[in-house]
Design an enzyme around this catalytic site. Structure first.
Site, PDB file in Angstrom:
ATOM      1  N   LYS A  22       0.842  -1.210   0.000  1.00 12.92           N
ATOM      2  CA  LYS A  22       0.000   0.000   0.000  1.00 12.92           C
ATOM      3  C   LYS A  22       0.876   1.258   0.000  1.00 12.92           C
ATOM      4  CE  LYS A  22      -1.746   1.622   4.025  1.00 12.92           C
ATOM      5  NZ  LYS A  22      -1.494   3.044   4.272  1.00 12.92           N
ATOM      6  N   ASN A  23       1.879   1.262   0.871  1.00 17.94           N
ATOM      7  CA  ASN A  23       2.667   2.483   1.042  1.00 17.94           C
ATOM      8  C   ASN A  23       3.640   2.750  -0.094  1.00 17.94           C
ATOM      9  OD1 ASN A  23       1.278   2.973   3.335  1.00 17.94           O
ATOM     10  ND2 ASN A  23       2.925   2.447   4.759  1.00 17.94           N
ATOM     11  N   ARG A  93      -5.106  10.877   4.281  1.00 21.58           N
ATOM     12  CA  ARG A  93      -4.036  11.847   4.437  1.00 21.58           C
ATOM     13  C   ARG A  93      -3.015  11.771   3.290  1.00 21.58           C
ATOM     14  NH1 ARG A  93       0.655  12.902   6.681  1.00 21.58           N
ATOM     15  NH2 ARG A  93       0.779  14.786   7.943  1.00 21.58           N
ATOM     16  N   CYS A 117      -5.356  13.105  13.129  1.00 21.00           N
ATOM     17  CA  CYS A 117      -5.392  11.698  12.780  1.00 21.00           C
ATOM     18  C   CYS A 117      -5.252  10.921  14.066  1.00 21.00           C
ATOM     19  CB  CYS A 117      -4.259  11.442  11.803  1.00 21.00           C
ATOM     20  SG  CYS A 117      -3.621   9.809  11.804  1.00 21.00           S
ATOM     21  N   ARG A 122       0.563  14.632  13.147  1.00 22.04           N
ATOM     22  CA  ARG A 122       1.113  14.442  11.800  1.00 22.04           C
ATOM     23  C   ARG A 122       1.196  15.739  10.995  1.00 22.04           C
ATOM     24  NH1 ARG A 122      -1.167   8.733   9.613  1.00 22.04           N
ATOM     25  NH2 ARG A 122       0.852   8.551   8.661  1.00 22.04           N
ATOM     26  N   PRO A 123       2.087  16.654  11.375  1.00 23.21           N
ATOM     27  CA  PRO A 123       2.236  17.906  10.636  1.00 23.21           C
ATOM     28  C   PRO A 123       2.830  17.689   9.242  1.00 23.21           C
ATOM     29  CG  PRO A 123       3.920  17.728  12.339  1.00 23.21           C
ATOM     30  CD  PRO A 123       3.035  16.536  12.481  1.00 23.21           C
ATOM     31  N   ASP A 125       5.013  20.182   7.983  1.00 24.18           N
ATOM     32  CA  ASP A 125       6.027  21.233   7.884  1.00 24.18           C
ATOM     33  C   ASP A 125       7.235  20.821   7.039  1.00 24.18           C
ATOM     34  OD1 ASP A 125       6.262  19.458  10.135  1.00 24.18           O
ATOM     35  OD2 ASP A 125       8.011  20.595  10.755  1.00 24.18           O
ATOM     36  N   LEU A 126       7.624  19.546   7.104  1.00 30.73           N
ATOM     37  CA  LEU A 126       8.829  19.130   6.372  1.00 30.73           C
ATOM     38  C   LEU A 126       8.567  19.072   4.865  1.00 30.73           C
ATOM     39  CD1 LEU A 126      10.009  16.379   8.867  1.00 30.73           C
ATOM     40  CD2 LEU A 126      10.963  18.674   8.584  1.00 30.73           C
ATOM     41  N   ASP A 305       4.565   0.593  12.000  1.00 33.18           N
ATOM     42  CA  ASP A 305       3.368  -0.058  11.460  1.00 33.18           C
ATOM     43  C   ASP A 305       3.224  -1.520  11.913  1.00 33.18           C
ATOM     44  OD1 ASP A 305       2.571   2.241  10.233  1.00 33.18           O
ATOM     45  OD2 ASP A 305       3.129   1.652   8.202  1.00 33.18           O
ATOM     46  N   VAL A 327       8.240   7.033  16.739  1.00 31.51           N
ATOM     47  CA  VAL A 327       7.919   7.666  15.452  1.00 31.51           C
ATOM     48  C   VAL A 327       6.666   8.540  15.552  1.00 31.51           C
ATOM     49  CG1 VAL A 327       7.400   7.253  13.007  1.00 31.51           C
ATOM     50  CG2 VAL A 327       9.058   5.808  14.190  1.00 31.51           C
ATOM     51  N   ARG A 397      -8.739  -0.326   4.591  1.00 26.50           N
ATOM     52  CA  ARG A 397      -7.849   0.669   3.992  1.00 26.50           C
ATOM     53  C   ARG A 397      -6.499   0.037   3.641  1.00 26.50           C
ATOM     54  NH1 ARG A 397      -6.297   4.775   7.791  1.00 26.50           N
ATOM     55  NH2 ARG A 397      -4.792   4.962   6.121  1.00 26.50           N
TER      56      ARG A 397
HETATM   57  C1  UD1 Z   1       4.230   6.799   6.266  1.00 27.66           C
HETATM   58  C2  UD1 Z   1       3.340   5.590   6.105  1.00 27.66           C
HETATM   59  C3  UD1 Z   1       2.801   5.131   7.464  1.00 27.66           C
HETATM   60  C4  UD1 Z   1       3.969   4.909   8.440  1.00 27.66           C
HETATM   61  C5  UD1 Z   1       4.874   6.126   8.487  1.00 27.66           C
HETATM   62  C6  UD1 Z   1       6.127   5.903   9.328  1.00 27.66           C
HETATM   63  C7  UD1 Z   1       2.386   5.960   3.908  1.00 27.66           C
HETATM   64  C8  UD1 Z   1       1.195   6.261   3.083  1.00 27.66           C
HETATM   65  N1  UD1 Z   1       2.222   5.945   5.221  1.00 27.66           N
HETATM   66  O1  UD1 Z   1       3.413   7.846   6.800  1.00 27.66           O
HETATM   67  O2  UD1 Z   1       2.093   3.906   7.273  1.00 27.66           O
HETATM   68  O3  UD1 Z   1       3.454   4.663   9.738  1.00 27.66           O
HETATM   69  O4  UD1 Z   1       5.307   6.482   7.158  1.00 27.66           O
HETATM   70  O5  UD1 Z   1       6.827   4.811   8.885  1.00 27.66           O
HETATM   71  O6  UD1 Z   1       3.452   5.679   3.391  1.00 27.66           O
HETATM   72  N2  UD1 Z   1       6.387  14.561  10.597  1.00 27.66           N
HETATM   73  C9  UD1 Z   1       6.631  15.883  10.874  1.00 27.66           C
HETATM   74  N3  UD1 Z   1       6.548  16.796   9.849  1.00 27.66           N
HETATM   75  C10 UD1 Z   1       6.256  16.429   8.572  1.00 27.66           C
HETATM   76  C11 UD1 Z   1       6.013  15.071   8.293  1.00 27.66           C
HETATM   77  C12 UD1 Z   1       6.088  14.157   9.328  1.00 27.66           C
HETATM   78  O7  UD1 Z   1       6.901  16.249  12.026  1.00 27.66           O
HETATM   79  O8  UD1 Z   1       6.197  17.306   7.693  1.00 27.66           O
HETATM   80  C13 UD1 Z   1       6.440  13.576  11.689  1.00 27.66           C
HETATM   81  C14 UD1 Z   1       5.096  12.887  11.894  1.00 27.66           C
HETATM   82  O9  UD1 Z   1       4.260  13.637  12.716  1.00 27.66           O
HETATM   83  C15 UD1 Z   1       5.504  11.578  12.537  1.00 27.66           C
HETATM   84  C16 UD1 Z   1       6.853  11.290  11.887  1.00 27.66           C
HETATM   85  O10 UD1 Z   1       7.297  12.515  11.322  1.00 27.66           O
HETATM   86  O11 UD1 Z   1       5.662  11.734  13.916  1.00 27.66           O
HETATM   87  C17 UD1 Z   1       6.805  10.216  10.812  1.00 27.66           C
HETATM   88  O12 UD1 Z   1       5.929  10.613   9.789  1.00 27.66           O
HETATM   89  P1  UD1 Z   1       6.164  10.256   8.265  1.00 27.66           P
HETATM   90  O13 UD1 Z   1       7.420   9.448   8.133  1.00 27.66           O
HETATM   91  O14 UD1 Z   1       6.030  11.482   7.465  1.00 27.66           O
HETATM   92  O15 UD1 Z   1       4.935   9.310   8.000  1.00 27.66           O
HETATM   93  P2  UD1 Z   1       3.934   9.347   6.784  1.00 27.66           P
HETATM   94  O16 UD1 Z   1       4.666   9.597   5.518  1.00 27.66           O
HETATM   95  O17 UD1 Z   1       2.772  10.208   7.128  1.00 27.66           O
END
Ligand code: UD1
Length: 416
Positions: A22-23, A93, A117, A122-123, A125-126, A305, A327, A397
Site C-alpha cells: 500500500k505504502n 491523508r 489523525c 502528523r504535521p 512542515d517538512l 506499522d 515515530v 484501507r
Molecule cells: C508513512 C506511512 C505510514 C507509516 C509512516 C512511518 C504511507 C502512506 N504511510 O506515513 O504507514 O506509519 O510512514 O513509517 O506511506 N512529521 C513531521 N513533519 C512532517 C512530516 C512528518 O513532524 O512534515 C512527523 C510525523 O508527525 C511523525 C513522523 O514525522 O511523527 C513520521 O511521519 P512520516 O514518516 O512522514 O509518516 P507518513 O509519511 O505520514
C-alpha cells in the site's frame, strides 16, 4: 455497519501470498501525475486507500483504467486541475502526496490541510520546507494550503526527521526542477526506493534512494513505463505474527526478507522459528513465547506499522515486555481495546509495559486505525469466544482480502 467476527482458531497452517505494498502504491500513483505517456502499474493491492488515490488522480484530469486484478493504467498527459478537493483529502491523508507532482508539473497546487489523525498530529512542515527550498511560495488560508512557483530550482534540503511522506513529496517535486536537489537525512524505507526506481523508469534521474542522501537531477519531461509494486512488508509481518500467536506453521510468499529484518529478529527472540527461503519465509510458532522489547524507529529500525500487532503477541509472552514508540506521538490507541480483551498493559508516555497473561478473552472492540485493527484481528484468533470488531473500514484501507487470506490458513474469520 459490517463487522469482522473472529473466533478462536486452530494453529494456522499453509501458504499465503503478500499483496503489493500500500505504502509504495500510493506515492507511485501520485507520481504517475508526472508522466506524459501511458503508465502501467502491476501488483497494485485492492484497497480502499488505493480507490481514493485513483479518485484523486481522476479528479485532477488523469485517465485511470483498471485493466485486470491488480493492474492499473494511468495516463496523465492532459492533467488540468491543480486543486485536490476537501472530501478526497479528508478521506485519506496520503492524498497530500499529489502536491509535489502538481507543483512541479503545473506550477501550482492547492489542497485542504490534512486534518488530525488517530495516531498523532502528523504535521506537514517538512513537506513545505522542501517545497520552499525549491523556490515555491506557500500560502495557507481557510484550511487550504497552496504552493506556487513559476519554476522550481534544485537546492540542498535537510530534513529534521526522516519523514517518509516529505521525502517522497520532495523527490517528486524535484524530478522536473531545474538543476540538482540533494535531500539529506532522507527516509530510507523500501517504499522510497520503489518510488525512485519507478520514476527513473519514466526518465527521472534519482540516485541514492535507500540511503540518507538522495540526489535528484531535474529533467525536462517524464514519459511512461511499466512497474510492479514491491510486496507489502507490513502485511507479511502481520501474517508472520498470526502464525506466531496461534502456534502455527505458515509460509508467507512474495516477501523481500531484507525488508523485514527487525520483524524476523523479534519473532526469533520471542522463540519462533523463522526460515527464510528466497522470496518466502516460514514461521513456526511455539507454546513458550518469551518476552522481548521493541523500540520503533525509521527504517531500517523496527517499523511503527508493526507495533500494534506485536503488542498483541507480547500480551501472551510469559513475562514483561516493553514497547517504546518513537515515530508517532500517540500510537497506543489499540491498548485500551486489548485491555478489554484481558491484556495487561500500562502506558507511560511513549512507553508501554506489557505483562504477559495466560489468555485473552473475546469482547466487542473497535479498530481505531489500520494497524490497531490488525492487532485486534490477531487477538481474536486466540481469544476464547467470538471477537466482534467494529470500524473495520480502517482494516479495509490497508489489508487486501484479510479474511479470505486468513481463512485459507485455517482461521475462523468472517464479516457480519
Ligand atoms: C508513512 C506511512 C505510514 C507509516 C509512516 C512511518 C504511507 C502512506 N504511510 O506515513 O504507514 O506509519 O510512514 O513509517 O506511506 N512529521 C513531521 N513533519 C512532517 C512530516 C512528518 O513532524 O512534515 C512527523 C510525523 O508527525 C511523525 C513522523 O514525522 O511523527 C513520521 O511521519 P512520516 O514518516 O512522514 O509518516 P507518513 O509519511 O505520514
Amino acid at each position: 455497519m459490517e463487522k469482522i467476527m473472529v473466533e478462536t482458531s486452530p494453529p494456522l497452517k499453509g501458504k499465503v501470498r503478500t499483496s503489493g505494498a500500500k505504502n509504495s502504491a500510493l506515492p507511485i500513483l501520485a507520481a504517475s501525475l508526472l508522466g506524459t505517456e501511458d503508465i502501467i502499474l502491476e501488483d497494485v493491492p485492492n484497497l480502499k486507500d488505493i480507490e481514493v488515490m485513483c479518485e484523486v488522480l481522476t479528479s485532477l484530469g488523469a485517465k485511470v483504467e483498471i485493466l485486470d486484478k491488480g493492474i492499473i493504467k494511468i495516463n496523465s498527459s492532459n492533467i488540468n486541475n491543480y486543486v485536490t478537493r476537501y472530501e478526497l483529502m479528508s478521506k485519506m491523508r496520503a492524498s497530500f502526496l499529489v502536491m509535489g507532482p502538481l507543483l512541479t508539473r503545473l506550477g501550482k497546487t492547492k489542497t485542504s490541510l490534512p486534518g488530525g489523525c488517530a495516531i498523532g498530529t502528523r504535521p506537514i512542515d517538512l513537506h513545505l520546507k522542501g517545497f520552499k527550498a525549491l523556490g515555491a511560495n506557500i500560502n495557507s488560508d481557510h484550511g487550504n494550503i497552496s504552493a506556487y512557483a513559476e519554476r522550481l530550482i534544485g537546492d540542498k534540503i535537510y530534513l529534521d526527521f526522516p519523514s517518509v511522506g516529505a521525502t517522497e513529496n520532495i523527490i517528486m517535486a524535484a524530478v522536473l526542477a531545474e538543476g540538482e536537489t540533494i535531500i539529506d537525512n532522507a527516509a530510507m524505507e523500501p517504499e522510497i526506493v520503489d518510488l525512485a526506481s519507478f520514476l527513473n523508469k519514466l526518465g527521472a534521474d534519482i540516485k541514492g534512494a535507500g540511503t540518507s542522501t538522495i540526489r535528484v537531477k531535474g529533467v525536462k519531461k517524464l514519459g511512461g513505463g511499466v512497474h510492479s509494486i514491491i510486496p507489502d512488508r507490513i502485511e507479511a509481518g502481520t501474517f508472520m505474527v498470526a502464525s506466531a500467536i496461534t502456534g502455527g506453521d505458515i509460509i508467507v510468499e512474495n516477501v523481500i526478507t531484507s525488508h523485514i529484518k527487525p520483524v524476523i529478529a523479534k519473532l526469533k527472540e520471542i522463540g519462533c522459528q523463522v526460515i527464510e527461503n528466497g522470496d518466502s519465509v516460514r514461521v513456526i510458532g511455539t507454546k513458550n513465547l518469551k518476552p522481548t522489547d521493541i523500540k520503533t524507529l525509521p527504517y531500517p529500525g523496527f517499523p511503527t506499522d508493526m507495533q500494534a500487532q506485536f503488542m498483541t503477541l507480547m500480551s501472551l509472552c510469559k513475562g514483561t515486555s516493553v514497547v517504546i514508540e518513537t515515530v508517532f506521538e500517540n500510537r497506543f490507541m489499540h491498548v485500551d481495546e486489548l485491555k478489554r480483551m484481558g491484556a495487561d498493559i500500562k502506558i507511560d508516555g511513549r512507553s508501554a509495559i506489557i505483562q504477559g497473561v495466560d489468555n485473552l478473552t473475546s469482547a466487542p472492540v473497535k479498530a481505531s486505525d489500520l494497524r490497531a485493527g490488525a492487532a485486534l484481528v490477531l487477538a481474536g484468533l486466540v481469544a476464547d469466544g467470538v471477537t466482534e470488531i467494529d470500524n473495520i473500514y480502517h482494516i479495509d484501507r490497508g489489508y487486501d482480502g484479510i479474511e479470505e487470506k486468513l481463512s485459507k490458513l485455517g482461521a475462523i474469520i468472517y464479516r457480519k
